[in-house]
Design an enzyme around this catalytic site. Structure first.
Site, mmCIF file in Angstrom:
data_model
loop_
_atom_site.group_PDB
_atom_site.id
_atom_site.type_symbol
_atom_site.label_atom_id
_atom_site.label_comp_id
_atom_site.label_asym_id
_atom_site.label_seq_id
_atom_site.Cartn_x
_atom_site.Cartn_y
_atom_site.Cartn_z
ATOM 1 N N HIS A 1 17.266 17.583 24.315
ATOM 2 C CA HIS A 1 18.507 18.262 23.946
ATOM 3 C C HIS A 1 18.326 18.947 22.594
ATOM 4 C CE1 HIS A 1 19.797 14.857 26.563
ATOM 5 N NE2 HIS A 1 20.609 15.765 27.063
ATOM 6 N N ASP B 1 13.078 16.120 21.368
ATOM 7 C CA ASP B 1 14.052 15.578 22.317
ATOM 8 C C ASP B 1 14.416 16.698 23.305
ATOM 9 O OD1 ASP B 1 16.145 13.154 22.598
ATOM 10 O OD2 ASP B 1 17.180 15.040 23.023
ATOM 11 N N ASP C 1 13.741 12.027 26.530
ATOM 12 C CA ASP C 1 14.516 12.380 27.722
ATOM 13 C C ASP C 1 14.022 13.663 28.388
ATOM 14 O OD1 ASP C 1 15.468 13.959 25.657
ATOM 15 O OD2 ASP C 1 17.454 13.034 25.623
ATOM 16 N N HIS D 1 22.437 14.843 17.073
ATOM 17 C CA HIS D 1 23.649 15.620 17.403
ATOM 18 C C HIS D 1 24.740 15.484 16.333
ATOM 19 C CE1 HIS D 1 22.042 16.648 21.263
ATOM 20 N NE2 HIS D 1 21.991 15.402 21.682
HETATM 21 ZN ZN LIG Z 1 18.348 14.008 24.160
#
Ligand SMILES: [Zn+2]
Length: 283
Positions: free
Chosen positions: A147, A145, A224, A107
């Site tokens: 996200h 991931d 995740d 991120h």
């Molecule tokens: Zn994540």
């Protein structure tokens, strides 16, 4: 030959109250050690490597402890922890290993929060981007991931040497990655979509990649997506084995960098399945 895991206990030294805490990585380490993996210890990334990806004012402010948001605290010495995690990614890239280090990175954009996100989502330096720039070879980045890796997309969007492919939950944090753009292919998936839908999208994603253009595959390995985790797509370790098989069949030097995943037990088992799937399919 088993893939080597990059790990230093130093990465467990901060943030025990946070969801992105040391227990997740400690537990994963214990599971992989029990399964007989070999470990290598990383060195911190050089400032030169950090500055290939991040703006110098961001790096200096992080060093001074001046960068903080609601997800991503200015822990004491976080600059050193983040530098060591980036160094783990570089070592993974050099030896085609798996960096089991924290903090995560995907991120983090050039100057912090990326593409309009409000926070840096537990990330300080973009580890995988730093490793890809260090190698400086044509690289396919696969981000599994749960996200969207908004930082990685921001850093590499329009870069002809790199292609970024991400499968992630949407709508969800950080709110980006709904559309594909230039060399960034995004596959938004609904919450708990399950293994069948996930793997179908994964195959579709790989069908759009001309793998002959790339010398290296770099994987932002987040867990995740595991059933019940922060960005659950309803996956279990079985799905990670299948993902590993698909990555192995690309038949390129491949390295992995840990991103999210908030149950250490799941992370450890998922990594083992991912790597065994990969070994079983590498031609
Ligand atoms: Zn994540």
């Amino acid at each position: 030959m088993k893939m080597k895991i990059i790990f230093s206990e130093k990465c467990l030294g901060y943030g025990s109250w946070h969801i992105e805490g040391p227990e997740r990585v400690r537990k994963a380490y214990e599971i992989l050690e029990e399964k007989g993996y070999e470990f290598l210890t990383p060195e911190p990334a050089s400032e030169e490597d950090l500055l290939k990806v991040h703006d110098d004012d961001y790096v200096w402010n992080l060093k001074k402890g001046l960068v903080e948001d609601t997800d991503t605290p200015a822990y004491e010495n976080i600059y050193e922890y983040a530098r060591l995690s980036a160094g783990g990614a570089i070592l993974a890239a050099k030896v085609s290993g798996f960096s089991l280090m924290r903090p995560p990175g995907h991120h983090a954009g050039r100057n912090g929060a990326a593409l309009g996100a409000y926070t840096r989502g537990f990330c300080y330096f973009n580890n995988i981007a730093i490793a890809v720039k260090h190698l400086d070879k044509p690289t396919l980045i696969l981000d599994v991931d749960g996200h969207h890796g908004n930082g990685t997309q921001e850093i590499f969007c329009g870069d002809e040497k790199v292609m970024y492919v991400s499968l992630h939950r949407h709508p969800h944090y950080p709110g980006t990655g709904y559309n594909s753009e230039a060399n960034c292919l995004n596959f938004p998936l609904w919450a708990d979509c399950g293994e069948e839908v996930y793997l179908k999208s994964f195959d579709e994603a790989l069908s759009k990649v001309d793998i002959s253009r790339f010398e290296v595959v770099a994987v932002s390995a987040g867990f995740d997506t595991h059933n019940g985790d922060l960005a659950s797509l309803g996956l279990t370790e079985k799905a990670y084995r299948e993902i590993g098989k698909r990555i192995g069949s690309l038949n390129k030097p491949t390295f992995f960098v840990l991103e999210g995943g908030y149950s250490g037990e799941n992370i450890g088992k998922d990594i083992d399945h991912l790597l065994k799937g990969m070994e079983s399919s590498t031609p």
